[in-house]
Design an enzyme around this catalytic site. Sequence first.
Site, PDB file in Angstrom:
ATOM      1  CG  ASP A   1      -1.775   1.180   1.366  1.00 56.35           C
ATOM      2  OD1 ASP A   1      -2.393   1.579   0.356  1.00 56.35           O
ATOM      3  OD2 ASP A   1      -1.837   1.745   2.470  1.00 56.35           O
TER       4      ASP A   1
ATOM      5  CG  ASP B   1      -2.055   2.164   6.469  1.00 53.55           C
ATOM      6  OD1 ASP B   1      -2.066   2.035   5.228  1.00 53.55           O
ATOM      7  OD2 ASP B   1      -2.647   3.091   7.055  1.00 53.55           O
TER       8      ASP B   1
END
Length: 220
Positions: free
Chosen positions: A10, A165
Amino acid sequence: MSAPRALLFDLDGTLIDSAADLAGSANVALESLGREPIPVDQVRRFIGDGLVMLMKRCLGGDDSLLEPALEAFREHYRTHLVVQTVPYRGIPQILDRLNGHPLAVVSNKSESYCRGILEILGWSKYFGSVVGGDTVPEKKPSPEPVRRALNELGVEASEALLIGDGTTDVESGRAAGVTTWAALWGYKPKSALADCGPDAMIETVDQLRERLESHPGLMA
């Protein structure tokens, strides 16, 4: 797991802390509509599900102002991608040591923004695939962005590790059949990530480096 052949990351909250720049553009949009600005720490909690959801949350659910807010945000953000945005400490060194392995960014941020940030940071050379929130019809938590990255890297799901996350990262990776590690230094609370059932919870970037170093040959 055995040493992964490919790593999928990400972007916001995992590789970079972009909250200040996202908040800056969101507040420019809000102020253009006569709304009060929102503190960065509040905007930070809104990040992870793409621009539309970010602005919906900033507007408190007032969809009547959504389109002009989005237009104002985009106009400002495209020239302010990396003003206060910074890599998390230790991430540049990890990427440098992973250079040569199949790497991808899989984000809910628009692909053009992802590529712009990677170019400014000098990271484009690392990533063989960049999948944004508008690259395929569905965003994370759909598995489709992860599958696109796997296809572009030429690897199977069983050979890949996704690090993110957000709950959408864990859910997307699991649905695509890849191993998922939750990055706890980012924007989502530990309890929410734990509820998604990632394969591992990584507390810090230093711990990430140590976990990757435990696989012989992965990090030069």
